[in-house]
Design a protein around this motif. Structure first.
Motif, PDB file in Angstrom:
ATOM      1  N   GLU A  17       0.738  19.753  14.690  1.00  0.00           N
ATOM      2  CA  GLU A  17      -0.061  18.904  13.810  1.00  0.00           C
ATOM      3  C   GLU A  17      -1.301  19.631  13.279  1.00  0.00           C
ATOM      4  O   GLU A  17      -1.612  19.520  12.081  1.00  0.00           O
ATOM      5  N   PRO A  18      -2.030  20.391  14.108  1.00  0.00           N
ATOM      6  CA  PRO A  18      -3.182  21.131  13.571  1.00  0.00           C
ATOM      7  C   PRO A  18      -2.790  22.123  12.478  1.00  0.00           C
ATOM      8  O   PRO A  18      -3.529  22.309  11.504  1.00  0.00           O
ATOM      9  N   THR A  19      -1.614  22.746  12.616  1.00  0.00           N
ATOM     10  CA  THR A  19      -1.171  23.695  11.598  1.00  0.00           C
ATOM     11  C   THR A  19      -0.951  22.995  10.263  1.00  0.00           C
ATOM     12  O   THR A  19      -1.382  23.481   9.205  1.00  0.00           O
ATOM     13  N   ILE A  20      -0.277  21.831  10.308  1.00  0.00           N
ATOM     14  CA  ILE A  20      -0.035  21.081   9.078  1.00  0.00           C
ATOM     15  C   ILE A  20      -1.354  20.585   8.490  1.00  0.00           C
ATOM     16  O   ILE A  20      -1.574  20.642   7.272  1.00  0.00           O
ATOM     17  N   ALA A  21      -2.251  20.099   9.351  1.00  0.00           N
ATOM     18  CA  ALA A  21      -3.547  19.611   8.869  1.00  0.00           C
ATOM     19  C   ALA A  21      -4.315  20.719   8.165  1.00  0.00           C
ATOM     20  O   ALA A  21      -4.881  20.508   7.077  1.00  0.00           O
ATOM     21  N   GLN A  22      -4.341  21.906   8.763  1.00  0.00           N
ATOM     22  CA  GLN A  22      -5.035  23.040   8.147  1.00  0.00           C
ATOM     23  C   GLN A  22      -4.376  23.427   6.832  1.00  0.00           C
ATOM     24  O   GLN A  22      -5.060  23.778   5.858  1.00  0.00           O
ATOM     25  N   ARG A  23      -3.048  23.373   6.818  1.00  0.00           N
ATOM     26  CA  ARG A  23      -2.311  23.731   5.604  1.00  0.00           C
ATOM     27  C   ARG A  23      -2.677  22.795   4.455  1.00  0.00           C
ATOM     28  O   ARG A  23      -2.882  23.221   3.314  1.00  0.00           O
ATOM     29  N   ILE A  24      -2.774  21.499   4.771  1.00  0.00           N
ATOM     30  CA  ILE A  24      -3.110  20.520   3.735  1.00  0.00           C
ATOM     31  C   ILE A  24      -4.549  20.698   3.272  1.00  0.00           C
ATOM     32  O   ILE A  24      -4.849  20.652   2.074  1.00  0.00           O
ATOM     33  N   VAL A  25      -5.470  20.911   4.214  1.00  0.00           N
ATOM     34  CA  VAL A  25      -6.879  21.104   3.863  1.00  0.00           C
ATOM     35  C   VAL A  25      -7.040  22.336   2.974  1.00  0.00           C
ATOM     36  O   VAL A  25      -7.739  22.303   1.957  1.00  0.00           O
ATOM     37  N   ARG A  26      -6.386  23.422   3.351  1.00  0.00           N
ATOM     38  CA  ARG A  26      -6.486  24.655   2.551  1.00  0.00           C
ATOM     39  C   ARG A  26      -5.888  24.455   1.162  1.00  0.00           C
ATOM     40  O   ARG A  26      -6.421  24.970   0.166  1.00  0.00           O
ATOM     41  N   ALA A  27      -4.795  23.695   1.092  1.00  0.00           N
ATOM     42  CA  ALA A  27      -4.169  23.445  -0.204  1.00  0.00           C
ATOM     43  C   ALA A  27      -5.101  22.659  -1.119  1.00  0.00           C
ATOM     44  O   ALA A  27      -5.260  22.987  -2.304  1.00  0.00           O
ATOM     45  N   LYS A  28      -5.736  21.622  -0.568  1.00  0.00           N
ATOM     46  CA  LYS A  28      -6.684  20.845  -1.374  1.00  0.00           C
ATOM     47  C   LYS A  28      -7.849  21.718  -1.829  1.00  0.00           C
ATOM     48  O   LYS A  28      -8.305  21.625  -2.984  1.00  0.00           O
ATOM     49  N   ARG A  29      -8.343  22.564  -0.912  1.00  0.00           N
ATOM     50  CA  ARG A  29      -9.458  23.440  -1.257  1.00  0.00           C
ATOM     51  C   ARG A  29      -9.059  24.422  -2.362  1.00  0.00           C
ATOM     52  O   ARG A  29      -9.817  24.657  -3.308  1.00  0.00           O
ATOM     53  N   PHE A  42       0.826  -1.204   0.000  1.00  0.00           N
ATOM     54  CA  PHE A  42       0.000   0.000   0.000  1.00  0.00           C
ATOM     55  C   PHE A  42       0.863   1.257   0.000  1.00  0.00           C
ATOM     56  O   PHE A  42       0.557   2.219  -0.698  1.00  0.00           O
ATOM     57  N   ARG A  43       1.944   1.248   0.755  1.00  0.00           N
ATOM     58  CA  ARG A  43       2.826   2.424   0.775  1.00  0.00           C
ATOM     59  C   ARG A  43       3.405   2.684  -0.609  1.00  0.00           C
ATOM     60  O   ARG A  43       3.548   3.824  -1.035  1.00  0.00           O
ATOM     61  N   ILE A  44       3.736   1.602  -1.312  1.00  0.00           N
ATOM     62  CA  ILE A  44       4.291   1.757  -2.663  1.00  0.00           C
ATOM     63  C   ILE A  44       3.231   2.226  -3.648  1.00  0.00           C
ATOM     64  O   ILE A  44       3.463   3.106  -4.474  1.00  0.00           O
ATOM     65  N   GLU A  45       2.043   1.626  -3.562  1.00  0.00           N
ATOM     66  CA  GLU A  45       1.001   1.879  -4.562  1.00  0.00           C
ATOM     67  C   GLU A  45       0.139   3.101  -4.236  1.00  0.00           C
ATOM     68  O   GLU A  45      -0.544   3.618  -5.125  1.00  0.00           O
ATOM     69  N   ARG A  46       0.144   3.571  -2.984  1.00  0.00           N
ATOM     70  CA  ARG A  46      -0.749   4.647  -2.569  1.00  0.00           C
ATOM     71  C   ARG A  46      -0.674   5.900  -3.456  1.00  0.00           C
ATOM     72  O   ARG A  46      -1.713   6.423  -3.870  1.00  0.00           O
ATOM     73  N   PRO A  47       0.528   6.412  -3.770  1.00  0.00           N
ATOM     74  CA  PRO A  47       0.566   7.617  -4.617  1.00  0.00           C
ATOM     75  C   PRO A  47      -0.086   7.415  -5.975  1.00  0.00           C
ATOM     76  O   PRO A  47      -0.802   8.299  -6.474  1.00  0.00           O
ATOM     77  N   LEU A  95       4.378  15.840   0.540  1.00  0.00           N
ATOM     78  CA  LEU A  95       4.761  14.802   1.495  1.00  0.00           C
ATOM     79  C   LEU A  95       3.568  13.932   1.874  1.00  0.00           C
ATOM     80  O   LEU A  95       3.713  12.730   2.112  1.00  0.00           O
ATOM     81  N   ARG A  96       2.388  14.542   1.927  1.00  0.00           N
ATOM     82  CA  ARG A  96       1.184  13.789   2.295  1.00  0.00           C
ATOM     83  C   ARG A  96       0.728  12.874   1.157  1.00  0.00           C
ATOM     84  O   ARG A  96       0.519  11.677   1.359  1.00  0.00           O
ATOM     85  N   LEU A  97       0.574  13.427  -0.045  1.00  0.00           N
ATOM     86  CA  LEU A  97      -0.014  12.674  -1.148  1.00  0.00           C
ATOM     87  C   LEU A  97       0.989  11.756  -1.833  1.00  0.00           C
ATOM     88  O   LEU A  97       0.684  10.607  -2.138  1.00  0.00           O
ATOM     89  N   VAL A  98       2.186  12.270  -2.103  1.00  0.00           N
ATOM     90  CA  VAL A  98       3.178  11.499  -2.854  1.00  0.00           C
ATOM     91  C   VAL A  98       4.094  10.731  -1.910  1.00  0.00           C
ATOM     92  O   VAL A  98       4.417   9.571  -2.146  1.00  0.00           O
ATOM     93  N   GLY A  99       4.509  11.379  -0.827  1.00  0.00           N
ATOM     94  CA  GLY A  99       5.393  10.711   0.112  1.00  0.00           C
ATOM     95  C   GLY A  99       4.684   9.744   1.036  1.00  0.00           C
ATOM     96  O   GLY A  99       5.301   8.843   1.585  1.00  0.00           O
TER      97      GLY A  99
END
Length: 424
Positions: A156-168, A14-19, A137-141
């Motif tokens: 962790e909340p800062t990174i989570a918010q950063r990722i959510v905002r990026a996706k949005r 799964f780690r290999i195929e996930r990206p 790092l989240r999606l590809v790594g």
């Protein structure tokens, strides 16, 4: 195979195929968040079924098929509009292994790889550099939010918010999950390389905290670089960056002492340098140069690193060549930081006064106003020139500017090694 072994196999696969799973699903659904959820759903299904049935011959295809089925079920549950449901459902259910469709895919995306499209999307310039790094790092790594937070010494909340905002932001911008063409690709490739370089640099020379280096972050950047080199084998700067990261990483074990303190390059035990990484780096540099990219910014930096890697002793370092490479690099990558490194090279090649002459020209650069390496470099030049009282003042100033505790201790140690002002 024991159940625990099967579980480990599933997690490794799964780690290999996930990206690739996320890339393919995001391209079809135009929704990064939903693609992540479906990939995770596929893992849950595999954990339930593979222990009894065994690992399939093509686990990546199995996981994608499971994720697609779950996507279709979700579309039905959500009662999406009939036209949209039929359109997306048809895309998901249609086999994609016919020669005609392969030709169409190649025409649509001339690199022809969904994972590469995901990388280009995650590193889109519409996002801030920090957001690009976290999302990549989240999606590809495949790193968890808490792992990214620890790597960058952020909550962790800062990174989570950063990722959510990026996706949005990506969703609102209506970006296509594909590799851009022509001149747009060149610009976007620069952004992709910048993100990987940012991740690597944070691991190689941590900007804050107790640790001077974070090898795991360097390793993740190298892994991303190898993926990109495999997907874009004819892009010279991709190989240039990979070469730079491999060669620089070869010195990680020698950069810190047993107590975690910093070991300067001339004092490092070169027997601890990883010769396998150096060999891979030199091969990547040869590839970049063979593709005509020898003057690219990353290839030039790799060539600089190679000068150190080839020197078996500090005395064997070809400093005049390094100074010449920095003269070329500043034309391709104008930057006060490059000029500061050029000052160090000229000081080593032609004497400390030559380095001071260049460094003194940088005193007014806004980017370097509170940049610890500038007074640190000036301190070294002054120390070597015998101007110890001035050197001490520069080392103390550098120590006051750094946010890294290990570096601060090192600089204060250098200051203590200078003679007091009244005996200079």
């Amino acid at each position: 195979m024991a159940a625990i072994d099967i579980q480990r196999t599933i997690e490794t696969v799964f780690r290999i195929e996930r990206p690739r799973l996320i890339a393919g699903l995001a391209r079809m659904l135009r929704d990064m968040g939903r693609a992540e959820e479906l990939a995770q759903d596929a893992l849950v299904i595999a954990l339930a079924e593979w222990p009894a049935r065994g690992v399939p011959d093509n686990p990546g295809a199995w996981l994608m098929a499971a994720a697609k089925r779950r996507a279709i079920d979700g579309l039905r549950r959500d009662k999406m509009r009939a036209r949209k449901h039929a359109e997306i459902g048809r895309d998901l259910e249609t086999a994609r292994d016919t020669s005609v469709e392969d030709m169409e895919a190649a025409m649509d995306d001339d690199v022809g790889d969904e994972l590469l499209g995901l990388i280009f999307t995650a590193c889109h310039p519409v996002l801030s550099p920090d957001a690009r790094a976290a999302l990549t790092l989240r999606l590809v790594g495949g790193l968890a939010t808490d792992e990214i937070a620890r790597a960058f010494l952020t909550s962790e909340p800062t990174i989570a918010q950063r990722i959510v905002r990026a996706k949005r932001t990506i969703g609102q911008a209506g970006l296509a999950f594909e590799v851009p063409r022509g001149s747009e690709r060149a610009g976007r490739l620069a952004s992709v390389l910048e993100v990987i370089y940012l991740i690597f640099n944070e691991g190689y020379a941590a900007t804050a905290g107790e640790d001077l280096v974070r090898p795991a972050l360097c390793g993740e950047a190298r892994r991303l670089g190898r993926i990109l080199a495999g997907l874009a084998p004819d892009e010279p700067e991709v190989h240039g960056l990979l070469a730079l990261m491999e060669i620089q990483s070869s010195r990680l074990a020698a950069r810190t002492a047993h107590d975690g303190s910093f070991v300067p390059l001339p004092e490092q035990n070169r027997a601890r340098w990883d010769r396998g990484m150096i060999a891979r780096g030199l091969a990547a540099l040869d590839r970049a140069e063979a593709l005509g990219g020898g003057d690219g910014p990353y290839a030039l930096q790799a060539a600089l690193a190679a000068c150190h890697a080839r020197a078996l002793t500090p005395q064997a370092t070809d400093w005049p060549r390094i100074a010449g490479l920095y003269d070329r690099l500043r034309l391709r990558l104008p930057s006060p930081v490059v000029d500061l490194n050029r000052a160090v090279a000229h000081a080593m090649a032609f004497g400390p006064e030559a380095g001071l002459a260049i460094a003194d020209q940088l005193a007014g650069a806004a980017m370097l106003r509170n940049y610890a390496p500038l007074p640190a470099a000036r301190g070294d030049f002054l120390f070597r020139a015998g101007r110890l009282a001035e050197a001490k003042a520069e080392f103390v100033r550098a120590a006051s500017l750094t946010r890294n505790e290990g570096e601060r201790r090192f600089l204060l140690g250098r200051a203590a090694a200078c003679m007091p002002a009244d005996t200079a």
